[in-house]
Design a protein around this motif. Structure first.
Motif, PDB file in Angstrom:
ATOM      1  N   TYR A  35     -10.768 -40.680 -22.277  1.00  0.00           N
ATOM      2  CA  TYR A  35      -9.423 -40.213 -22.563  1.00  0.00           C
ATOM      3  C   TYR A  35      -8.488 -41.414 -22.652  1.00  0.00           C
ATOM      4  O   TYR A  35      -8.681 -42.430 -21.987  1.00  0.00           O
ATOM      5  N   GLN A  37      -4.488 -42.235 -21.937  1.00  0.00           N
ATOM      6  CA  GLN A  37      -3.297 -41.681 -21.297  1.00  0.00           C
ATOM      7  C   GLN A  37      -2.114 -42.600 -21.532  1.00  0.00           C
ATOM      8  O   GLN A  37      -2.142 -43.788 -21.200  1.00  0.00           O
ATOM      9  N   GLY A  40       4.043 -41.021 -23.227  1.00  0.00           N
ATOM     10  CA  GLY A  40       4.584 -40.118 -24.231  1.00  0.00           C
ATOM     11  C   GLY A  40       3.649 -38.984 -24.618  1.00  0.00           C
ATOM     12  O   GLY A  40       4.075 -37.855 -24.829  1.00  0.00           O
ATOM     13  N   GLN A  41       2.377 -39.272 -24.714  1.00  0.00           N
ATOM     14  CA  GLN A  41       1.406 -38.291 -25.198  1.00  0.00           C
ATOM     15  C   GLN A  41       0.575 -37.658 -24.095  1.00  0.00           C
ATOM     16  O   GLN A  41      -0.136 -36.683 -24.351  1.00  0.00           O
ATOM     17  N   GLY A  42       0.626 -38.190 -22.909  1.00  0.00           N
ATOM     18  CA  GLY A  42      -0.195 -37.634 -21.843  1.00  0.00           C
ATOM     19  C   GLY A  42      -1.659 -38.002 -22.031  1.00  0.00           C
ATOM     20  O   GLY A  42      -1.990 -39.013 -22.639  1.00  0.00           O
ATOM     21  N   LEU A  43      -2.530 -37.135 -21.533  1.00  0.00           N
ATOM     22  CA  LEU A  43      -3.966 -37.360 -21.629  1.00  0.00           C
ATOM     23  C   LEU A  43      -4.480 -36.830 -22.958  1.00  0.00           C
ATOM     24  O   LEU A  43      -4.345 -35.649 -23.254  1.00  0.00           O
ATOM     25  N   PHE A  45      -7.912 -36.612 -25.494  1.00  0.00           N
ATOM     26  CA  PHE A  45      -9.364 -36.691 -25.525  1.00  0.00           C
ATOM     27  C   PHE A  45      -9.819 -37.603 -26.661  1.00  0.00           C
ATOM     28  O   PHE A  45      -9.398 -37.453 -27.816  1.00  0.00           O
ATOM     29  N   LEU A  88      -3.611 -46.389 -20.538  1.00  0.00           N
ATOM     30  CA  LEU A  88      -4.625 -46.282 -19.480  1.00  0.00           C
ATOM     31  C   LEU A  88      -5.802 -45.516 -20.076  1.00  0.00           C
ATOM     32  O   LEU A  88      -5.634 -44.400 -20.572  1.00  0.00           O
ATOM     33  N   LEU A  90      -9.199 -43.676 -19.473  1.00  0.00           N
ATOM     34  CA  LEU A  90      -9.893 -43.005 -18.384  1.00  0.00           C
ATOM     35  C   LEU A  90     -11.250 -42.504 -18.837  1.00  0.00           C
ATOM     36  O   LEU A  90     -11.396 -41.968 -19.934  1.00  0.00           O
TER      37      LEU A  90
ATOM     38  N   LEU B  88      -1.383 -32.400 -13.010  1.00  0.00           N
ATOM     39  CA  LEU B  88      -1.825 -32.038 -14.352  1.00  0.00           C
ATOM     40  C   LEU B  88      -2.580 -30.723 -14.309  1.00  0.00           C
ATOM     41  O   LEU B  88      -3.420 -30.510 -13.430  1.00  0.00           O
ATOM     42  N   ALA B  99     -15.964 -31.259 -23.218  1.00  0.00           N
ATOM     43  CA  ALA B  99     -14.654 -31.861 -22.993  1.00  0.00           C
ATOM     44  C   ALA B  99     -13.664 -31.539 -24.098  1.00  0.00           C
ATOM     45  O   ALA B  99     -12.461 -31.487 -23.855  1.00  0.00           O
ATOM     46  N   LEU B 102     -11.288 -28.700 -23.418  1.00  0.00           N
ATOM     47  CA  LEU B 102     -10.389 -28.825 -22.275  1.00  0.00           C
ATOM     48  C   LEU B 102      -9.080 -29.426 -22.757  1.00  0.00           C
ATOM     49  O   LEU B 102      -9.064 -30.508 -23.331  1.00  0.00           O
ATOM     50  N   PHE B 104      -5.236 -30.682 -21.731  1.00  0.00           N
ATOM     51  CA  PHE B 104      -4.387 -31.088 -20.610  1.00  0.00           C
ATOM     52  C   PHE B 104      -2.911 -30.921 -20.954  1.00  0.00           C
ATOM     53  O   PHE B 104      -2.476 -31.186 -22.089  1.00  0.00           O
ATOM     54  N   GLY B 105      -2.142 -30.477 -19.970  1.00  0.00           N
ATOM     55  CA  GLY B 105      -0.700 -30.536 -20.086  1.00  0.00           C
ATOM     56  C   GLY B 105      -0.236 -31.961 -19.840  1.00  0.00           C
ATOM     57  O   GLY B 105      -1.029 -32.819 -19.437  1.00  0.00           O
ATOM     58  N   LYS B 106       1.058 -32.213 -20.082  1.00  0.00           N
ATOM     59  CA  LYS B 106       1.571 -33.573 -19.907  1.00  0.00           C
ATOM     60  C   LYS B 106       1.897 -33.888 -18.455  1.00  0.00           C
ATOM     61  O   LYS B 106       2.121 -35.042 -18.112  1.00  0.00           O
TER      62      LYS B 106
END
Lengths: 119, 114
Positions: A35, A37, A40-43, A45, A88, A90, B88, B99, B102, B104-106
């Motif tokens: 992932y 991270q 601005g965009q979060g996590l 995939f 980051l 992950l 999260l 995966a 799945l 994810f929220g921010k």
């Protein structure tokens, strides 16, 4: 049981260079996901590997690639780095449905991440 | 469009107060997971809820999955500074799918001040 490990933890690269990140999953986990991270965009995939094969892929350009070895360890490569690749990264390992032999939830066990800074 | 909306985005409260954070979607999920991430570390799985209406407790944390399996909440009682972190939620679109199923929220950035 040891957790997911990632190396290196921090990396500074210059635009245009390439980088390789490494991930060792929890013993017995055969699925490894990556992932990105950012604030601005979060996590987001990137891709998932299972038994040395890419099983799923997110919406990232071809500069992002990965592979998995027979011991389930995985590497991720980013070529021709751009400033926007600073993030980051992950890695997460998981049981696969095929490991458990039953339909189950897909829970991710994350490593500490690699902080990549592109200058 | 973000499939999973978390609210609030930021929350700063005093130690001892109660709080609730929300994870909402228009999509139905087969399961929903909550993670906590501390600075410089990866997310750590807290709980997975599977059944609509399910409630799970983890010490002072209470997780609930909506009846229609489209939303979830996390309630913290008597918050402590150690609860500080990024929370999260992640929804699984289909069971055991891998995966890419799945989302994810921010996240909600939670700060508990002593």
């Amino acid at each position: 049981k040891a957790g997911v490990t990632q190396t290196p933890r921090y990396l500074i690269k210059t635009r245009g260079q390439q980088v390789t990140l490494s991930c060792s999953p929890i013993s017995g986990h055969r699925s490894v996901s990556w992932y990105q991270q950012t604030p601005g965009q979060g996590l987001q995939f990137l891709f998932e590997y299972f038994s040395e094969t890419q099983r799923n892929k997110g919406n990232f350009p071809g500069r992002f690639s990965g592979r998995q070895f027979s011991n389930s360890r995985s590497e991720m490569n980013v070529s021709t780095l751009e400033l926007g690749d600073s993030a980051l990264y992950l890695c997460a390992s998981s049981f696969s449905i095929r490991d458990r032999g039953q339909v189950d939830t897909y829970e991710q066990y994350f490593g500490p991440g690699t902080r990549l800074t592109v200058t | 469009t973000q499939l999973l909306e978390q609210s609030p985005q930021f929350l700063s409260i005093q130690e001892g107060e109660n709080l609730t954070v929300y994870c909402n979607s228009s999509s139905v999920f087969s399961s929903l997971q909550w993670y906590r991430q501390e600075p410089g570390e990866g997310p750590v799985l807290l709980v997975t809820v599977v059944t609509g209406g399910e409630v799970k407790k983890l010490k002072r944390l209470t997780f609930q999955f909506g009846d229609a399996r489209k939303d979830s909440s996390l309630h913290i009682t008597a918050a402590q500074p150690g609860d500080t972190g990024l929370y999260l939620c992640a929804g699984e679109m289909y069971s055991g799918g891998g995966a890419d199923g799945l989302t994810f929220g921010k996240g909600t950035h939670l700060i508990i001040q002593p």
